[in-house]
Design an enzyme around this catalytic site. Sequence first.
Site, PDB file in Angstrom:
ATOM      1  N   LEU A  20       4.475  17.922  26.064  1.00 40.76           N
ATOM      2  CA  LEU A  20       4.830  17.811  27.494  1.00 40.76           C
ATOM      3  C   LEU A  20       4.624  19.132  28.229  1.00 40.76           C
ATOM      4  CD1 LEU A  20       8.010  15.516  27.269  1.00 40.76           C
ATOM      5  CD2 LEU A  20       5.619  14.851  27.573  1.00 40.76           C
ATOM      6  N   ALA A  65      -4.624  15.666  22.361  1.00 40.66           N
ATOM      7  CA  ALA A  65      -3.862  16.784  22.932  1.00 40.66           C
ATOM      8  C   ALA A  65      -4.777  17.989  23.105  1.00 40.66           C
ATOM      9  CB  ALA A  65      -2.697  17.150  22.018  1.00 40.66           C
ATOM     10  N   ALA A  66      -4.757  18.553  24.297  1.00 37.41           N
ATOM     11  CA  ALA A  66      -5.601  19.729  24.556  1.00 37.41           C
ATOM     12  C   ALA A  66      -5.200  20.344  25.885  1.00 37.41           C
ATOM     13  CB  ALA A  66      -7.070  19.319  24.620  1.00 37.41           C
ATOM     14  N   GLU A  67      -5.560  21.605  26.035  1.00 39.76           N
ATOM     15  CA  GLU A  67      -5.631  22.184  27.368  1.00 39.76           C
ATOM     16  C   GLU A  67      -6.975  21.709  27.906  1.00 39.76           C
ATOM     17  OE1 GLU A  67      -3.552  23.796  29.182  1.00 39.76           O
ATOM     18  OE2 GLU A  67      -1.974  24.128  27.708  1.00 39.76           O
ATOM     19  N   THR A  77     -15.539  16.275  24.442  1.00 39.41           N
ATOM     20  CA  THR A  77     -16.113  16.226  25.790  1.00 39.41           C
ATOM     21  C   THR A  77     -17.621  16.463  25.748  1.00 39.41           C
ATOM     22  OG1 THR A  77     -16.236  17.545  27.812  1.00 39.41           O
ATOM     23  CG2 THR A  77     -15.339  18.668  25.911  1.00 39.41           C
ATOM     24  N   ASP A  78     -18.311  15.979  26.767  1.00 39.82           N
ATOM     25  CA  ASP A  78     -19.754  16.263  26.861  1.00 39.82           C
ATOM     26  C   ASP A  78     -20.009  17.734  27.207  1.00 39.82           C
ATOM     27  OD1 ASP A  78     -18.905  16.208  29.513  1.00 39.82           O
ATOM     28  OD2 ASP A  78     -20.474  14.844  30.212  1.00 39.82           O
ATOM     29  N   GLU A  79     -18.958  18.450  27.638  1.00 37.96           N
ATOM     30  CA  GLU A  79     -19.160  19.834  28.077  1.00 37.96           C
ATOM     31  C   GLU A  79     -19.581  20.749  26.922  1.00 37.96           C
ATOM     32  OE1 GLU A  79     -16.287  21.175  30.979  1.00 37.96           O
ATOM     33  OE2 GLU A  79     -15.865  19.133  31.607  1.00 37.96           O
ATOM     34  N   TYR A 116     -13.156  26.682  28.086  1.00 45.04           N
ATOM     35  CA  TYR A 116     -12.692  25.334  27.710  1.00 45.04           C
ATOM     36  C   TYR A 116     -13.687  24.685  26.749  1.00 45.04           C
ATOM     37  CZ  TYR A 116     -12.276  20.224  28.113  1.00 45.04           C
ATOM     38  OH  TYR A 116     -12.202  18.878  27.836  1.00 45.04           O
ATOM     39  N   SER A 117     -14.965  24.651  27.137  1.00 41.93           N
ATOM     40  CA  SER A 117     -15.926  23.931  26.292  1.00 41.93           C
ATOM     41  C   SER A 117     -16.150  24.675  24.971  1.00 41.93           C
ATOM     42  CB  SER A 117     -17.236  23.655  27.024  1.00 41.93           C
ATOM     43  OG  SER A 117     -17.791  24.820  27.563  1.00 41.93           O
ATOM     44  N   LYS A 174     -13.351  23.505  22.781  1.00 43.54           N
ATOM     45  CA  LYS A 174     -13.557  22.121  22.310  1.00 43.54           C
ATOM     46  C   LYS A 174     -14.685  22.084  21.268  1.00 43.54           C
ATOM     47  CE  LYS A 174     -11.828  18.758  23.511  1.00 43.54           C
ATOM     48  NZ  LYS A 174     -10.585  18.061  23.048  1.00 43.54           N
ATOM     49  N   TYR A 181     -16.554  23.765  45.443  1.00 39.51           N
ATOM     50  CA  TYR A 181     -17.072  25.013  44.864  1.00 39.51           C
ATOM     51  C   TYR A 181     -18.565  25.147  45.171  1.00 39.51           C
ATOM     52  CZ  TYR A 181     -12.802  24.880  41.920  1.00 39.51           C
ATOM     53  OH  TYR A 181     -11.513  24.827  41.462  1.00 39.51           O
ATOM     54  N   ASP A 223     -17.834  29.841  44.356  1.00 38.83           N
ATOM     55  CA  ASP A 223     -18.179  28.991  43.215  1.00 38.83           C
ATOM     56  C   ASP A 223     -17.342  29.355  41.983  1.00 38.83           C
ATOM     57  OD1 ASP A 223     -19.498  26.967  41.975  1.00 38.83           O
ATOM     58  OD2 ASP A 223     -21.483  27.888  42.048  1.00 38.83           O
TER      59      ASP A 223
HETATM   60  P1  NAD Z   1      -4.537  16.169  30.110  1.00 40.94           P
HETATM   61  O1  NAD Z   1      -4.544  17.631  30.415  1.00 40.94           O
HETATM   62  O2  NAD Z   1      -4.271  15.198  31.200  1.00 40.94           O
HETATM   63  O3  NAD Z   1      -3.474  15.861  28.941  1.00 40.94           O
HETATM   64  C1  NAD Z   1      -3.357  16.664  27.815  1.00 40.94           C
HETATM   65  C2  NAD Z   1      -2.093  16.251  27.083  1.00 40.94           C
HETATM   66  O4  NAD Z   1      -1.970  17.063  25.906  1.00 40.94           O
HETATM   67  C3  NAD Z   1      -0.809  16.457  27.904  1.00 40.94           C
HETATM   68  O5  NAD Z   1       0.044  15.346  27.760  1.00 40.94           O
HETATM   69  C4  NAD Z   1      -0.190  17.692  27.287  1.00 40.94           C
HETATM   70  O6  NAD Z   1       1.233  17.717  27.389  1.00 40.94           O
HETATM   71  C5  NAD Z   1      -0.639  17.578  25.840  1.00 40.94           C
HETATM   72  N1  NAD Z   1      -0.705  18.886  25.182  1.00 40.94           N
HETATM   73  C6  NAD Z   1      -1.310  20.022  25.637  1.00 40.94           C
HETATM   74  N2  NAD Z   1      -1.102  21.040  24.776  1.00 40.94           N
HETATM   75  C7  NAD Z   1      -0.374  20.525  23.749  1.00 40.94           C
HETATM   76  C8  NAD Z   1       0.134  21.072  22.547  1.00 40.94           C
HETATM   77  N3  NAD Z   1      -0.047  22.379  22.240  1.00 40.94           N
HETATM   78  N4  NAD Z   1       0.818  20.264  21.711  1.00 40.94           N
HETATM   79  C9  NAD Z   1       1.030  18.966  22.014  1.00 40.94           C
HETATM   80  N5  NAD Z   1       0.580  18.393  23.153  1.00 40.94           N
HETATM   81  C10 NAD Z   1      -0.113  19.166  24.006  1.00 40.94           C
HETATM   82  O7  NAD Z   1      -5.955  15.909  29.424  1.00 40.94           O
HETATM   83  P2  NAD Z   1      -6.920  14.640  29.526  1.00 40.94           P
HETATM   84  O8  NAD Z   1      -7.779  14.805  30.704  1.00 40.94           O
HETATM   85  O9  NAD Z   1      -6.129  13.406  29.347  1.00 40.94           O
HETATM   86  O10 NAD Z   1      -7.822  14.889  28.230  1.00 40.94           O
HETATM   87  C11 NAD Z   1      -7.422  14.383  26.957  1.00 40.94           C
HETATM   88  C12 NAD Z   1      -8.484  14.728  25.937  1.00 40.94           C
HETATM   89  O11 NAD Z   1      -9.742  14.177  26.318  1.00 40.94           O
HETATM   90  C13 NAD Z   1      -8.705  16.233  25.773  1.00 40.94           C
HETATM   91  O12 NAD Z   1      -8.919  16.505  24.412  1.00 40.94           O
HETATM   92  C14 NAD Z   1      -9.958  16.506  26.586  1.00 40.94           C
HETATM   93  O13 NAD Z   1     -10.656  17.609  26.071  1.00 40.94           O
HETATM   94  C15 NAD Z   1     -10.719  15.205  26.382  1.00 40.94           C
HETATM   95  N6  NAD Z   1     -11.645  14.830  27.468  1.00 40.94           N
HETATM   96  C16 NAD Z   1     -11.214  14.810  28.767  1.00 40.94           C
HETATM   97  C17 NAD Z   1     -12.104  14.403  29.771  1.00 40.94           C
HETATM   98  C18 NAD Z   1     -11.669  14.313  31.213  1.00 40.94           C
HETATM   99  O14 NAD Z   1     -12.488  14.038  32.089  1.00 40.94           O
HETATM  100  N7  NAD Z   1     -10.407  14.503  31.545  1.00 40.94           N
HETATM  101  C19 NAD Z   1     -13.410  14.037  29.444  1.00 40.94           C
HETATM  102  C20 NAD Z   1     -13.807  14.088  28.087  1.00 40.94           C
HETATM  103  C21 NAD Z   1     -12.909  14.468  27.109  1.00 40.94           C
HETATM  104  P1  TYD Z   2     -13.183  19.085  37.369  1.00 37.81           P
HETATM  105  O1  TYD Z   2     -12.541  17.853  37.883  1.00 37.81           O
HETATM  106  O2  TYD Z   2     -12.371  20.329  37.235  1.00 37.81           O
HETATM  107  O3  TYD Z   2     -13.876  18.706  35.983  1.00 37.81           O
HETATM  108  P2  TYD Z   2     -14.937  19.560  35.070  1.00 37.81           P
HETATM  109  O4  TYD Z   2     -14.958  20.955  35.546  1.00 37.81           O
HETATM  110  O5  TYD Z   2     -14.358  19.415  33.712  1.00 37.81           O
HETATM  111  O6  TYD Z   2     -16.252  18.861  35.235  1.00 37.81           O
HETATM  112  O7  TYD Z   2     -14.412  19.431  38.306  1.00 37.81           O
HETATM  113  C1  TYD Z   2     -15.422  18.471  38.586  1.00 37.81           C
HETATM  114  C2  TYD Z   2     -16.475  19.157  39.440  1.00 37.81           C
HETATM  115  O8  TYD Z   2     -15.890  19.447  40.726  1.00 37.81           O
HETATM  116  C3  TYD Z   2     -16.928  20.489  38.889  1.00 37.81           C
HETATM  117  O9  TYD Z   2     -18.319  20.649  39.166  1.00 37.81           O
HETATM  118  C4  TYD Z   2     -16.122  21.521  39.672  1.00 37.81           C
HETATM  119  C5  TYD Z   2     -15.926  20.845  41.013  1.00 37.81           C
HETATM  120  N1  TYD Z   2     -14.670  21.168  41.725  1.00 37.81           N
HETATM  121  C6  TYD Z   2     -14.696  21.561  43.070  1.00 37.81           C
HETATM  122  O10 TYD Z   2     -15.774  21.655  43.695  1.00 37.81           O
HETATM  123  N2  TYD Z   2     -13.502  21.838  43.692  1.00 37.81           N
HETATM  124  C7  TYD Z   2     -12.304  21.746  43.044  1.00 37.81           C
HETATM  125  O11 TYD Z   2     -11.242  22.040  43.654  1.00 37.81           O
HETATM  126  C8  TYD Z   2     -12.292  21.327  41.666  1.00 37.81           C
HETATM  127  C9  TYD Z   2     -10.998  21.235  40.907  1.00 37.81           C
HETATM  128  C10 TYD Z   2     -13.496  21.042  41.053  1.00 37.81           C
END
Ligand code: NAD
Ligand code: TYD
Length: 348
Positions: free
Chosen positions: A37, A84-86, A131-133, A156-157, A160, A213, A286
């Site tokens: 959480l 779970a991830a940042e 992630t695709d990143e 981040y990437s 991951k 950005y 940016d």
């Molecule tokens: P999110 O940030 O919304 O949720 C992350 C969750 O992990 C939260 O509930 C947080 O409390 C928990 N968490 C974070 N650090 C933790 C720790 N140390 N121990 C236990 N729990 C912890 O993330 P999301 O967008 O739902 O992404 C989930 C997963 O999918 C991630 O691994 C992310 O890399 C991957 N992913 C996300 C996207 C996207 O577009 N959001 C796309 C592809 C892959």
């Molecule tokens: P984001 O939702 O942070 O996802 P990711 O960086 O993982 O792709 O950003 C999506 C795209 O939008 C990315 O190219 C960055 C851009 N962006 C903005 O232009 N303004 C913003 O305030 C945010 C958060 C993202």
Amino acid sequence: MEKSILITGGAGFIGSHVVRLFVKKYPTYRIVNLDSLTYAGNLANLTDIESEPNYHFAKVDIQDAEAVEATFRQFQITDVIHLAAESHVDRSITDPLSFVKTNVVGTVNLLNAAKGYWQDFDKHLFYHISTDEVYGSLHDGGYFLETTPYDPQSPYSASKASSDHFVRAYANTYGLKTVISNCSNNYGPNQFPEKLIPLCIHNIKNNKPLPVYGKGENVRDWLFVVDHARAIDVIFHSGRFNDTFNIGGFNEWKNIDIVRLLCEILDRKLGRKIGTSEKLITFVKDRAGHDLRYAIDASKIQQELGWEPSLTFEVGIEQTVDWYLSNEDWLNGVTSGDYQKYYEQHYG
Ligand code: NAD
Ligand code: TYD
């Protein structure tokens, strides 16, 4: 119970949709949501299923190896779906180390717990959500394939990619049965309003600037979060050893076009004159090292497992805006307290 599945990050955006799908669809599975959480985790995402008999919650930080191991023992975990991830690139630019701690060390802690607790590795699956990143940035056309070399560009990437490598190393070295999927950008209900789409919905609603950005030319491939959860279900049950799948929406958008579309949808839904919200668009500095374009070739999962997105983007984005407009309490809850501090530090 047929299986006892540890879903990590189940209180977050994507994790909560995965938990909901599994709890409802598989009453014979025990679903254990392990989440520490953080600011991004919110049990309010799961109120509709929290009293189901097959749902359990464990407040555990994956950085804490002993607590993770104890959770395996307590719930006799048979499989892991690790989310779970940042997850936010901008936060990784200001604080890379916390991404290493959770995304890399946390993943290795989970791998060690699985390796130590499971006896016959063939009977258990460690499914890692990525992630695709990790593939880097596309500059000259083309798509990310499962065979595209890793080339992460942001902290981040990089974290991951590192965790993906550890998962593959545990399959190769110890014989752990693993699978990885790499998904494109998700959108939908319950996404924390630091990511582009919910941030813009929130700001349009409140007549605040929409920070784009650079020139807004960067391209992302957007997938509805429930379709990602459906893909995870299909991959989990395909049960393949040391395999990998790309998941994407076949849906590329330039950021500026998404922001304009959201302005138009919200003008319509809020009864504003069309063109009103576009005036909020503000081009800002940016992002450092901003990846130009992500685009997934999702043919493998389509052809081998029969998955494809269930919704068009036009339908999904309308549903998403409707969800944010009718869940004001949720939005107010997550944007109170520390959110304001983050917002001011990041956007000034
Ligand atoms: P999110 O940030 O919304 O949720 C992350 C969750 O992990 C939260 O509930 C947080 O409390 C928990 N968490 C974070 N650090 C933790 C720790 N140390 N121990 C236990 N729990 C912890 O993330 P999301 O967008 O739902 O992404 C989930 C997963 O999918 C991630 O691994 C992310 O890399 C991957 N992913 C996300 C996207 C996207 O577009 N959001 C796309 C592809 C892959
Ligand atoms: P984001 O939702 O942070 O996802 P990711 O960086 O993982 O792709 O950003 C999506 C795209 O939008 C990315 O190219 C960055 C851009 N962006 C903005 O232009 N303004 C913003 O305030 C945010 C958060 C993202």
